[in-house]
Design a protein around this motif. Structure first.
Motif, PDB file in Angstrom:
ATOM      1  N   THR A 160       0.843  -1.191   0.000  1.00  0.00           N
ATOM      2  CA  THR A 160       0.000   0.000   0.000  1.00  0.00           C
ATOM      3  C   THR A 160       0.880   1.243   0.000  1.00  0.00           C
ATOM      4  O   THR A 160       2.112   1.138   0.048  1.00  0.00           O
ATOM      5  N   ASN A 161       0.251   2.397  -0.061  1.00  0.00           N
ATOM      6  CA  ASN A 161       1.021   3.634  -0.122  1.00  0.00           C
ATOM      7  C   ASN A 161       0.210   4.825   0.363  1.00  0.00           C
ATOM      8  O   ASN A 161      -1.023   4.792   0.419  1.00  0.00           O
ATOM      9  N   LEU A 162       0.953   5.858   0.719  1.00  0.00           N
ATOM     10  CA  LEU A 162       0.379   7.122   1.163  1.00  0.00           C
ATOM     11  C   LEU A 162       0.974   8.237   0.317  1.00  0.00           C
ATOM     12  O   LEU A 162       2.126   8.148  -0.105  1.00  0.00           O
ATOM     13  N   HIS A 163       0.197   9.275   0.077  1.00  0.00           N
ATOM     14  CA  HIS A 163       0.772  10.442  -0.561  1.00  0.00           C
ATOM     15  C   HIS A 163       1.750  11.104   0.400  1.00  0.00           C
ATOM     16  O   HIS A 163       1.487  11.219   1.607  1.00  0.00           O
ATOM     17  N   SER A 164       2.889  11.536  -0.128  1.00  0.00           N
ATOM     18  CA  SER A 164       3.891  12.213   0.680  1.00  0.00           C
ATOM     19  C   SER A 164       3.495  13.681   0.875  1.00  0.00           C
ATOM     20  O   SER A 164       3.381  14.436  -0.089  1.00  0.00           O
ATOM     21  N   TYR A 165       3.309  14.060   2.126  1.00  0.00           N
ATOM     22  CA  TYR A 165       2.962  15.456   2.416  1.00  0.00           C
ATOM     23  C   TYR A 165       4.078  16.391   1.975  1.00  0.00           C
ATOM     24  O   TYR A 165       3.825  17.453   1.408  1.00  0.00           O
ATOM     25  N   ARG A 166       5.308  15.985   2.201  1.00  0.00           N
ATOM     26  CA  ARG A 166       6.426  16.889   1.888  1.00  0.00           C
ATOM     27  C   ARG A 166       6.600  17.055   0.384  1.00  0.00           C
ATOM     28  O   ARG A 166       6.884  18.146  -0.102  1.00  0.00           O
ATOM     29  N   GLN A 167       6.430  15.979  -0.373  1.00  0.00           N
ATOM     30  CA  GLN A 167       6.621  16.096  -1.816  1.00  0.00           C
ATOM     31  C   GLN A 167       5.456  16.832  -2.476  1.00  0.00           C
ATOM     32  O   GLN A 167       5.635  17.548  -3.453  1.00  0.00           O
ATOM     33  N   ARG A 168       4.247  16.651  -1.955  1.00  0.00           N
ATOM     34  CA  ARG A 168       3.050  17.238  -2.577  1.00  0.00           C
ATOM     35  C   ARG A 168       2.557  18.484  -1.852  1.00  0.00           C
ATOM     36  O   ARG A 168       1.412  18.908  -2.029  1.00  0.00           O
ATOM     37  N   PHE A 169       3.414  19.107  -1.086  1.00  0.00           N
ATOM     38  CA  PHE A 169       3.017  20.248  -0.264  1.00  0.00           C
ATOM     39  C   PHE A 169       2.255  21.294  -1.069  1.00  0.00           C
ATOM     40  O   PHE A 169       1.202  21.789  -0.639  1.00  0.00           O
ATOM     41  N   TYR A 170       2.756  21.647  -2.241  1.00  0.00           N
ATOM     42  CA  TYR A 170       2.132  22.727  -3.012  1.00  0.00           C
ATOM     43  C   TYR A 170       0.821  22.286  -3.666  1.00  0.00           C
ATOM     44  O   TYR A 170      -0.049  23.121  -3.933  1.00  0.00           O
ATOM     45  N   TYR A 171       0.661  20.991  -3.888  1.00  0.00           N
ATOM     46  CA  TYR A 171      -0.634  20.524  -4.390  1.00  0.00           C
ATOM     47  C   TYR A 171      -1.710  20.662  -3.310  1.00  0.00           C
ATOM     48  O   TYR A 171      -2.861  21.003  -3.604  1.00  0.00           O
TER      49      TYR A 171
END
Length: 441
Positions: A160-171
């Protein structure tokens, strides 16, 4: 009184009813996408955890949050003769998934309109659970992990996986903006997508949000905004939050899926010449701490993509770097199933014939730094692996036939020298699970 959790689940369901995801055509097949099949093949994660080969025949595999069924099809292709079960909150998605698997000849797959939290209602147990691009949409991912754990066989593995908060911060910043504009109040459609596009295009190119959360890909395929800027329920998480979820559900972390892309030491110019403090402290860190620091230094990965399972179910094994010659002589060598294609075999034959170096990374590209180019003469001893598993000793004997003379001394190559060279080759390939080594009792 409104229930925020139910309201959010309904918004997510409506979005994927209106726009099932992924939107690949029914005819499209992942059969030649070896990177994808490598991850979805139960053999990969099972070997990584146990250093054992597992046969996927008759295994029961769940695609939790199957969407339109493209991942279900990949699971079917990667795990021959396994039973595929798919569930999704969206009835329209389930309908498309069923059609897709039937179109490609997998007529024994089953699909159900069901939320992940309600998995126990199926009354089934699964050997492998794939929950891809879904967990981060659940109102409470811990409940989702608990539900998956409850239907997982003791030896089973969850991907499974989670969206990375740090990588997608601007989204997430963009989503907050479009929430303020009311574009997420109901199911986003073409109008909302067009309003996003118009807003971003109206901004100056040096505006930070445009620089970080918009590029030409969104202009060429505006519907990408639906799964980025207008994705209902989208949330980001950190490595520490990921491990906290696993602790809360009593699940054991096995590995990041692209583990070679999470090597902390690879972020430094020269790993052998670090500042004294780093040289002393980094090797002492736990895996969780290493991944956390990697994320702080280099938040390049959109997904925190990982494997996990019931605690204390992995088998202890000795690293191959510590094997004796006797260990090697009792070993059977397997080629990873996703590499056993006639095309790859023919490519290797062509390289051997023409004297060109051969790169496994042309097919399954895992390493940042790894065995990119290999001696075509030496890898020629691997050709029998395309026919099936081979004893280590038979590969050594083949190498002695290919290169009977030591090129430096012009003396006959000794058996021990040949063993060392074949061991070195197999060790380089096994790091990335291109070959799988099975020690026999």
């Amino acid at each position: 009184m409104n229930n925020p959790t139910l309201d959010l689940k309904e918004k997510i369901r409506q979005q994927f009813e209106a726009t099932p995801y992924p939107n690949n055509s029914v005819e499209e097949t992942p059969k030649n996408k070896l990177n994808l099949l490598y991850v979805y093949n139960f053999v990969t994660s099972f070997y990584l955890r146990n250093q054992e080969i597992i046969n996927t025949k008759d295994k029961v595999i769940l695609d939790a949050g199957c969407g339109s069924g493209y991942t279900s099809l990949a699971l079917a292709e990667a795990n021959p003769d396994a039973k595929i079960i798919g569930v999704d909150l969206s009835a329209e998605s389930v309908k498309l998934a069923r059609q897709r698997l039937l179109y490609h000849g997998f007529d024994h797959a089953e699909f159900y309109t069901l939320s992940i939290e309600d998995l126990p209602q199926l009354g089934m147990q699964f050997d492998y659970i794939n929950c891809d691009e879904t967990l981060y949409l659940l109102p409470d991912p811990v409940l989702g992990l608990q539900a998956m754990k409850s239907v997982l066989q003791p030896h089973g593995i969850i991907h499974t996986n989670l969206h990375s908060y740090r990588q997608r911060f601007y989204y997430y910043q963009a989503q907050e903006l479009f929430q303020l504009m009311g574009l997420l109040d109901s199911t986003p459609q073409e109008l909302e997508v067009e309003l996003v596009r118009e807003t971003m295009q109206a901004l100056r190119d040096d505006v930070v949000l445009k620089q970080k959360a918009w590029d030409s890909a969104f202009d060429q395929a505006p519907n990408l905004a639906l799964v980025n800027h207008l994705l209902q329920g989208d949330k980001g998480y950190t490595v520490k939050q990921m491990f906290a979820m696993l602790q809360a559900t009593d699940l054991e972390f096995i590995s990041m899926v692209q583990w070679r892309h999470w090597e902390l030491m690879d972020l430094f110019k020269n790993r052998d010449d670090l500042p004294a403090f780093l040289a002393m402290s980094l090797p002492e860190l736990s895996l969780e701490e290493q991944l956390h620091i990697f994320e702080l230094l280099h938040p390049a990965h959109r997904l925190l993509d990982f494997w996990c399972g019931h605690p204390n179910q992995g088998k202890l094994f000795e690293p191959i770097s510590e094997w004796t010659l006797a260990d090697w002589q009792s070993t059977k060598v397997h080629l990873h199933p996703q590499l056993r294609t006639e095309q790859i075999k023919q490519d290797l034959i062509n390289c051997v014939t023409q004297g060109n170096s051969w790169s496994v990374a042309n097919y399954i590209n895992l390493p940042l730094k790894g065995p990119i180019d290999l001696d075509p003469n030496l890898v020629a001893c691997l050709l029998p692996l395309w026919e099936g598993e081979q004893p280590f000793d038979s590969l050594v004997q083949r190498w002695l036939l290919i290169k009977p003379i030591n090129a430096v001394t012009l003396e006959p190559m000794s058996y021990e020298q040949a063993c060392v060279q074949v061991q070195s080759l197999l060790s380089k390939l096994e790091v990335f699970l291109y070959v799988l080594l099975e020690r026999c009792a």
